[in-house]
Scaffold this motif. Sequence first.
Motif, PDB file in Angstrom:
ATOM      1  N   GLN A 154       3.950 -10.367  18.758  1.00  0.00           N
ATOM      2  CA  GLN A 154       5.910  -9.656  17.234  1.00  0.00           C
ATOM      3  C   GLN A 154       5.138 -10.291  16.029  1.00  0.00           C
ATOM      4  OE1 GLN A 154       8.685 -11.779  19.384  1.00  0.00           O
ATOM      5  NE2 GLN A 154       8.572  -9.942  21.576  1.00  0.00           N
ATOM      6  N   PHE A 155       4.625 -11.729  15.951  1.00  0.00           N
ATOM      7  CA  PHE A 155       5.230 -12.547  14.789  1.00  0.00           C
ATOM      8  C   PHE A 155       3.805 -11.676  13.546  1.00  0.00           C
ATOM      9  CE2 PHE A 155       2.200 -15.406  11.710  1.00  0.00           C
ATOM     10  CZ  PHE A 155       3.598 -15.614  11.108  1.00  0.00           C
ATOM     11  N   ALA A 156       2.774 -10.870  14.260  1.00  0.00           N
ATOM     12  CA  ALA A 156       1.591  -9.746  13.306  1.00  0.00           C
ATOM     13  C   ALA A 156       2.437  -8.968  13.305  1.00  0.00           C
ATOM     14  CB  ALA A 156       0.407  -9.758  14.436  1.00  0.00           C
ATOM     15  N   SER A 157       3.450  -8.742  13.940  1.00  0.00           N
ATOM     16  CA  SER A 157       4.238  -7.081  14.245  1.00  0.00           C
ATOM     17  C   SER A 157       4.710  -7.054  12.760  1.00  0.00           C
ATOM     18  CB  SER A 157       4.592  -6.889  14.791  1.00  0.00           C
ATOM     19  OG  SER A 157       3.204  -5.818  16.092  1.00  0.00           O
ATOM     20  N   ARG A 158       5.575  -8.095  12.911  1.00  0.00           N
ATOM     21  CA  ARG A 158       6.916  -8.526  11.671  1.00  0.00           C
ATOM     22  C   ARG A 158       6.256  -8.551   9.995  1.00  0.00           C
ATOM     23  NH1 ARG A 158       9.090 -12.528   8.891  1.00  0.00           N
ATOM     24  NH2 ARG A 158       7.827 -13.575   9.771  1.00  0.00           N
ATOM     25  N   ILE A 159       5.304  -9.335  10.513  1.00  0.00           N
ATOM     26  CA  ILE A 159       4.071  -9.384   8.880  1.00  0.00           C
ATOM     27  C   ILE A 159       3.843  -7.998   8.597  1.00  0.00           C
ATOM     28  CG2 ILE A 159       2.360 -10.440   7.609  1.00  0.00           C
ATOM     29  CD1 ILE A 159       2.383 -12.646   9.424  1.00  0.00           C
ATOM     30  N   VAL A 160       3.151  -7.092   9.572  1.00  0.00           N
ATOM     31  CA  VAL A 160       2.945  -5.624   8.931  1.00  0.00           C
ATOM     32  C   VAL A 160       4.195  -5.133   8.368  1.00  0.00           C
ATOM     33  CG1 VAL A 160       1.526  -3.714   9.641  1.00  0.00           C
ATOM     34  CG2 VAL A 160       0.486  -6.185   9.983  1.00  0.00           C
ATOM     35  N   GLN A 161       5.276  -4.727   9.172  1.00  0.00           N
ATOM     36  CA  GLN A 161       6.015  -4.195   9.311  1.00  0.00           C
ATOM     37  C   GLN A 161       6.601  -4.417   7.636  1.00  0.00           C
ATOM     38  OE1 GLN A 161       8.290  -3.999  12.783  1.00  0.00           O
ATOM     39  NE2 GLN A 161       7.448  -3.183  14.020  1.00  0.00           N
ATOM     40  N   THR A 162       6.510  -5.763   7.658  1.00  0.00           N
ATOM     41  CA  THR A 162       7.623  -5.960   6.714  1.00  0.00           C
ATOM     42  C   THR A 162       6.613  -6.440   5.063  1.00  0.00           C
ATOM     43  OG1 THR A 162       7.440  -9.076   6.633  1.00  0.00           O
ATOM     44  CG2 THR A 162       9.641  -7.228   7.896  1.00  0.00           C
ATOM     45  N   GLU A 163       5.625  -6.822   5.346  1.00  0.00           N
ATOM     46  CA  GLU A 163       4.409  -7.212   4.528  1.00  0.00           C
ATOM     47  C   GLU A 163       4.039  -6.273   3.873  1.00  0.00           C
ATOM     48  OE1 GLU A 163       3.504 -11.096   4.016  1.00  0.00           O
ATOM     49  OE2 GLU A 163       5.102 -11.690   5.482  1.00  0.00           O
ATOM     50  N   GLY A 164       3.337  -5.077   5.127  1.00  0.00           N
ATOM     51  CA  GLY A 164       1.974  -4.507   5.172  1.00  0.00           C
ATOM     52  C   GLY A 164       1.044  -4.917   5.533  1.00  0.00           C
ATOM     53  N   PHE A 165      -0.016  -4.667   5.887  1.00  0.00           N
ATOM     54  CA  PHE A 165      -1.225  -5.028   6.222  1.00  0.00           C
ATOM     55  C   PHE A 165      -1.981  -5.923   5.388  1.00  0.00           C
ATOM     56  CE2 PHE A 165      -5.409  -4.772   7.587  1.00  0.00           C
ATOM     57  CZ  PHE A 165      -5.713  -5.654   8.218  1.00  0.00           C
ATOM     58  N   VAL A 166      -2.115  -5.159   3.846  1.00  0.00           N
ATOM     59  CA  VAL A 166      -3.203  -5.452   3.127  1.00  0.00           C
ATOM     60  C   VAL A 166      -2.441  -6.538   2.217  1.00  0.00           C
ATOM     61  CG1 VAL A 166      -4.605  -4.994   0.569  1.00  0.00           C
ATOM     62  CG2 VAL A 166      -4.086  -3.447   2.915  1.00  0.00           C
ATOM     63  N   ASN A 167      -0.755  -6.670   1.961  1.00  0.00           N
ATOM     64  CA  ASN A 167      -0.866  -7.698   1.620  1.00  0.00           C
ATOM     65  C   ASN A 167      -0.201  -8.964   2.320  1.00  0.00           C
ATOM     66  OD1 ASN A 167      -0.745  -6.457  -1.529  1.00  0.00           O
ATOM     67  ND2 ASN A 167       0.863  -5.529  -1.141  1.00  0.00           N
ATOM     68  N   GLY A 168       0.161  -8.548   3.304  1.00  0.00           N
ATOM     69  CA  GLY A 168       0.824  -9.511   4.074  1.00  0.00           C
ATOM     70  C   GLY A 168      -0.537 -10.014   4.861  1.00  0.00           C
ATOM     71  N   LEU A 169      -1.745  -9.922   5.319  1.00  0.00           N
ATOM     72  CA  LEU A 169      -2.244 -10.329   6.130  1.00  0.00           C
ATOM     73  C   LEU A 169      -3.964 -10.772   5.070  1.00  0.00           C
ATOM     74  CD1 LEU A 169      -0.902  -9.358   9.546  1.00  0.00           C
ATOM     75  CD2 LEU A 169      -0.878 -11.926   8.376  1.00  0.00           C
ATOM     76  N   TRP A 170      -4.255  -9.668   4.851  1.00  0.00           N
ATOM     77  CA  TRP A 170      -6.177  -9.119   4.080  1.00  0.00           C
ATOM     78  C   TRP A 170      -6.085  -9.684   2.883  1.00  0.00           C
ATOM     79  CZ3 TRP A 170      -8.962  -5.599   1.036  1.00  0.00           C
ATOM     80  CH2 TRP A 170      -9.819  -5.724   1.965  1.00  0.00           C
ATOM     81  N   ARG A 171      -5.663  -9.776   2.205  1.00  0.00           N
ATOM     82  CA  ARG A 171      -5.809  -9.731   0.571  1.00  0.00           C
ATOM     83  C   ARG A 171      -5.193 -12.037   0.022  1.00  0.00           C
ATOM     84  NH1 ARG A 171      -3.020  -6.899  -3.993  1.00  0.00           N
ATOM     85  NH2 ARG A 171      -1.172  -8.054  -3.979  1.00  0.00           N
ATOM     86  N   PRO A 172      -4.116 -11.997   1.272  1.00  0.00           N
ATOM     87  CA  PRO A 172      -4.028 -13.402   0.709  1.00  0.00           C
ATOM     88  C   PRO A 172      -5.609 -14.373   0.913  1.00  0.00           C
ATOM     89  CG  PRO A 172      -2.034 -12.726   1.929  1.00  0.00           C
ATOM     90  CD  PRO A 172      -3.421 -11.082   2.252  1.00  0.00           C
ATOM     91  N   GLY A 173      -5.485 -15.083   0.072  1.00  0.00           N
ATOM     92  CA  GLY A 173      -7.129 -15.466  -0.391  1.00  0.00           C
ATOM     93  C   GLY A 173      -8.550 -15.249   0.348  1.00  0.00           C
ATOM     94  N   ILE A 174      -8.945 -14.199   0.410  1.00  0.00           N
ATOM     95  CA  ILE A 174      -9.485 -13.362   0.793  1.00  0.00           C
ATOM     96  C   ILE A 174     -11.111 -14.256  -0.824  1.00  0.00           C
ATOM     97  CG2 ILE A 174      -9.125 -11.800  -0.839  1.00  0.00           C
ATOM     98  CD1 ILE A 174     -10.765  -9.757   1.301  1.00  0.00           C
ATOM     99  N   VAL A 175     -10.343 -14.206  -2.246  1.00  0.00           N
ATOM    100  CA  VAL A 175     -11.834 -14.305  -2.994  1.00  0.00           C
ATOM    101  C   VAL A 175     -12.209 -15.247  -2.829  1.00  0.00           C
ATOM    102  CG1 VAL A 175     -12.308 -14.681  -5.414  1.00  0.00           C
ATOM    103  CG2 VAL A 175     -10.662 -12.855  -4.119  1.00  0.00           C
ATOM    104  N   ALA A 176     -11.445 -16.613  -2.546  1.00  0.00           N
ATOM    105  CA  ALA A 176     -11.529 -18.268  -1.539  1.00  0.00           C
ATOM    106  C   ALA A 176     -12.193 -18.021  -0.085  1.00  0.00           C
ATOM    107  CB  ALA A 176     -10.207 -18.936  -1.853  1.00  0.00           C
ATOM    108  N   ASN A 177     -11.787 -17.079   0.670  1.00  0.00           N
ATOM    109  CA  ASN A 177     -12.851 -17.581   1.858  1.00  0.00           C
ATOM    110  C   ASN A 177     -14.024 -16.672   1.983  1.00  0.00           C
ATOM    111  OD1 ASN A 177     -12.348 -17.934   4.532  1.00  0.00           O
ATOM    112  ND2 ASN A 177     -11.138 -16.401   5.321  1.00  0.00           N
ATOM    113  N   GLY A 178     -13.777 -16.267   1.321  1.00  0.00           N
ATOM    114  CA  GLY A 178     -15.261 -15.697   1.122  1.00  0.00           C
ATOM    115  C   GLY A 178     -16.474 -16.258   0.191  1.00  0.00           C
ATOM    116  N   ILE A 179     -15.968 -16.635  -1.099  1.00  0.00           N
ATOM    117  CA  ILE A 179     -16.948 -17.636  -1.244  1.00  0.00           C
ATOM    118  C   ILE A 179     -16.782 -19.385  -0.667  1.00  0.00           C
ATOM    119  CG2 ILE A 179     -17.060 -19.078  -3.734  1.00  0.00           C
ATOM    120  CD1 ILE A 179     -15.434 -17.303  -4.588  1.00  0.00           C
TER     121      ILE A 179
END
Length: 366
Positions: free
Chosen positions: A99-124
């Motif tokens: 439910q927590f994950a579903s709410r994030i995807v519905q309100t913020e979008g998958f890319v903006n809510g889960l995939w993009r945050p911190g991706i550059v720092a995480n990759g490096i």
Amino acid sequence: MDVIDITSIGPFGEPLPVYQRPSTKSPPPQQQQQQQYHENSLVPTSQYFLGNNVQKQSLLFFSAGITAAFTSSLYNSLDCLRVRWQVSNATNNVQQMIQFASRIVQTEGFVNGLWRPGIVANGIGMGASGAMRFGCYEIVRDALQEHGSSHSSGGGNSIGKKMHNKNGIQMALAGLSCGAFAYFITTPFHLIKTMIQAERNLIGPNGLYVDGPRAGTKAQMTGLVTGMEQIVKEHGIVGLWRGCIPLTARGATFTGGQLVGYDGFKTFCKSQDLLQDGPLLHAIAGVVAAACATLTATPADYTMSRYMASSEKSVSVVIRQIYCEGGIVGFWRGSMINFCRSTPVFLTYTAVYEQLRYYFGLGYFG
């Protein structure tokens, strides 16, 4: 009909490097002695690796680093979900997590809510730490094995006994030491990544967070560079290593569990002739590694996430808070999502890393 020799063709249809192509000539005695280190692999010994071929060692670091950067970026959404879940007040069960994950995807979008945050720092950060962890692991493990063998044999040569003498203690010590070193060095990247993901939430038209731990405030961490500038401005260079103790503990226990599970399971299966060293063994060993890493690293991982996302000055305060909230079992909060996150990451990592090693003429891991 002509017979085509395919022995020199790599897994991607390209010729293998010259130093890995099979030869009909018998190698000199010294080379035979060195090859005995890995009866089922083409990876030379740590001493031979460092002493005679810097190119191979560079390729090993490159393979580990580029694979870690790729997999961590690909599955950054799972890491972001894990951090956001751990710093939330939601009940620790599977239904609540869905439910927590579903709410994030519905309100913020998958890319903006889960995939993009911190991706550059995480990759490096993961790319650099992966190169150091996997690049140094076999060297440290083999050095520990050679040291132990030389003592047990009265200082005699231990060449040819490595595959038979590898044990879990050496694997654990090598994994713990390499993981601690790599995560300590890359602490600034993990710190920024965790802070970005921990404070991430739905942003309203006024630019303020609508809810979450920082509701009513502006985003403090918007990117890797701006995040580092802000921390240095407020706390100095030392501030970039805030939380390095729990992070180093997490890196050590995570790498130790991962490599004991992966290396240990592969070694056992090969020694018992249960499975040949190939994609099937790599996949099964990856799942075992995910389970071991989750079991050993979740307490430090949860403590690190809570500490980095809080304003507490001491790690011990956060540890007491976790214990008061859920007792000993409370330190494994998020273990299910950790395992669900680690399994696809390890499956992808091991598949790509093993094939890169094979393609570059380094042989399979082990």
